[in-house]
Design an enzyme around this catalytic site. Structure first.
Site, PDB file in Angstrom:
ATOM      1  N   GLU A 197      37.733  24.519  51.884  1.00 23.83           N
ATOM      2  CA  GLU A 197      38.043  25.902  52.242  1.00 23.83           C
ATOM      3  C   GLU A 197      39.241  26.014  53.192  1.00 23.83           C
ATOM      4  O   GLU A 197      39.086  26.256  54.372  1.00 23.83           O
ATOM      5  CB  GLU A 197      36.805  26.543  52.888  1.00 23.83           C
ATOM      6  CG  GLU A 197      36.935  28.012  53.117  1.00 23.83           C
ATOM      7  CD  GLU A 197      35.642  28.648  53.630  1.00 23.83           C
ATOM      8  OE1 GLU A 197      35.743  29.751  54.184  1.00 23.83           O
ATOM      9  OE2 GLU A 197      34.559  28.066  53.477  1.00 23.83           O
ATOM     10  N   LYS A 219      37.946  26.687  47.737  1.00 24.53           N
ATOM     11  CA  LYS A 219      37.562  28.045  48.145  1.00 24.53           C
ATOM     12  C   LYS A 219      38.715  28.659  48.949  1.00 24.53           C
ATOM     13  O   LYS A 219      38.698  28.688  50.170  1.00 24.53           O
ATOM     14  CB  LYS A 219      36.283  27.986  48.983  1.00 24.53           C
ATOM     15  CG  LYS A 219      35.682  29.325  49.299  1.00 24.53           C
ATOM     16  CD  LYS A 219      34.358  29.144  50.024  1.00 24.53           C
ATOM     17  CE  LYS A 219      33.821  30.465  50.506  1.00 24.53           C
ATOM     18  NZ  LYS A 219      32.582  30.290  51.280  1.00 24.53           N
ATOM     19  N   SER A 278      36.473  36.595  49.763  1.00 30.22           N
ATOM     20  CA  SER A 278      36.893  37.997  49.702  1.00 30.22           C
ATOM     21  C   SER A 278      37.859  38.291  50.837  1.00 30.22           C
ATOM     22  O   SER A 278      38.682  39.199  50.742  1.00 30.22           O
ATOM     23  CB  SER A 278      35.699  38.940  49.737  1.00 30.22           C
ATOM     24  OG  SER A 278      34.889  38.699  50.867  1.00 30.22           O
ATOM     25  N   GLY A 279      37.767  37.524  51.912  1.00 24.61           N
ATOM     26  CA  GLY A 279      38.755  37.589  52.982  1.00 24.61           C
ATOM     27  C   GLY A 279      38.971  38.961  53.579  1.00 24.61           C
ATOM     28  O   GLY A 279      40.087  39.306  53.931  1.00 24.61           O
ATOM     29  N   GLY A 280      37.934  39.761  53.682  1.00 28.67           N
ATOM     30  CA  GLY A 280      38.088  41.073  54.282  1.00 28.67           C
ATOM     31  C   GLY A 280      38.515  42.173  53.320  1.00 28.67           C
ATOM     32  O   GLY A 280      38.701  43.314  53.732  1.00 28.67           O
ATOM     33  N   ARG A 288      31.084  39.372  52.581  1.00 30.33           N
ATOM     34  CA  ARG A 288      31.166  40.804  52.852  1.00 30.33           C
ATOM     35  C   ARG A 288      31.317  41.620  51.569  1.00 30.33           C
ATOM     36  O   ARG A 288      30.671  42.655  51.400  1.00 30.33           O
ATOM     37  CB  ARG A 288      32.354  41.052  53.787  1.00 30.33           C
ATOM     38  CG  ARG A 288      32.336  42.374  54.458  1.00 30.33           C
ATOM     39  CD  ARG A 288      33.451  42.498  55.475  1.00 30.33           C
ATOM     40  NE  ARG A 288      33.830  41.227  56.061  1.00 30.33           N
ATOM     41  CZ  ARG A 288      34.997  40.982  56.612  1.00 30.33           C
ATOM     42  NH1 ARG A 288      35.914  41.912  56.662  1.00 30.33           N
ATOM     43  NH2 ARG A 288      35.267  39.807  57.120  1.00 30.33           N
TER      44      ARG A 288
END
Length: 182
Positions: free
Chosen positions: A18, A60, A102-104, A133
């Protein structure tokens, strides 16, 4: 990450690699592209030094996006094209699985972007999601209204899971979101 991957493979498991570039900031999608490429390439150099079996790993990464405070607006198609280009240039072909953060991003935004990536995927990479999220936000919001309303919470979570599942095949459509009511 390479030491971690070596220990995980030694234990007979699949390491999830990641290397993430955060969305926070006012950087452009171009800067995100350059930094993500640089970080992923360096990561694979280190994985090579540790003799990691790349076929037995999952990457990831983040998608290529402008920073959250950037004025730059780009389409899902542009995000997909930049992300795919970055991964084609940075990730060895032996890697099979790529599960995006999704990184926000918003729930629908992350779903839409993954869908666009899968619609134009011309690689051997299998693109899926590893969203936190963007998978759980609506369910948590519904749950916060009433902890006893597990039926609706499950319905909302199932919907997000189905939408993201469709996006892994490039078969998600925005109308699927409009037809849903919790």
């Amino acid at each position: 990450l390479a030491r971690y991957a070596a220990l995980v493979q030694e234990a007979g498991m699949v390491p999830i690699i990641e290397p993430e570039v955060l969305m926070e900031g006012n950087h452009s999608a171009d800067v995100c592209y350059k930094k993500t490429s640089e970080i992923i390439k360096k990561c694979y150099e280190e994985l090579d030094l540790f003799k990691i079996d790349l076929k037995g790993t999952i990457l990831k990464p983040n998608m290529i996006l402008p920073g959250t405070n950037s004025d730059q607006k780009i389409t899902s198609k542009e995000i997909a094209e930049l992300t795919l280009k970055c991964l084609k240039e940075s990730v060895p072909s032996e890697v099979f699985g790529i599960a995006f953060l999704s990184g926000g991003q918003s729930e629908i935004g992350a779903t839409k972007n993954l869908n666009e990536i899968n619609k134009i995927n011309d690689t051997n990479f299998n693109f899926t999601f590893s969203y936190g999220r963007a998978l759980q936000q609506s369910a948590l919001k519904t749950w916060s209204k009433s902890m006893e309303d597990t039926k609706n919470v499950q319905k909302v979570f199932d919907h997000r899971a189905k939408m993201n599942s469709a996006s892994t095949e490039g078969k998600w459509e925005e109308k699927f979101e409009k037809n849903f009511a919790a």
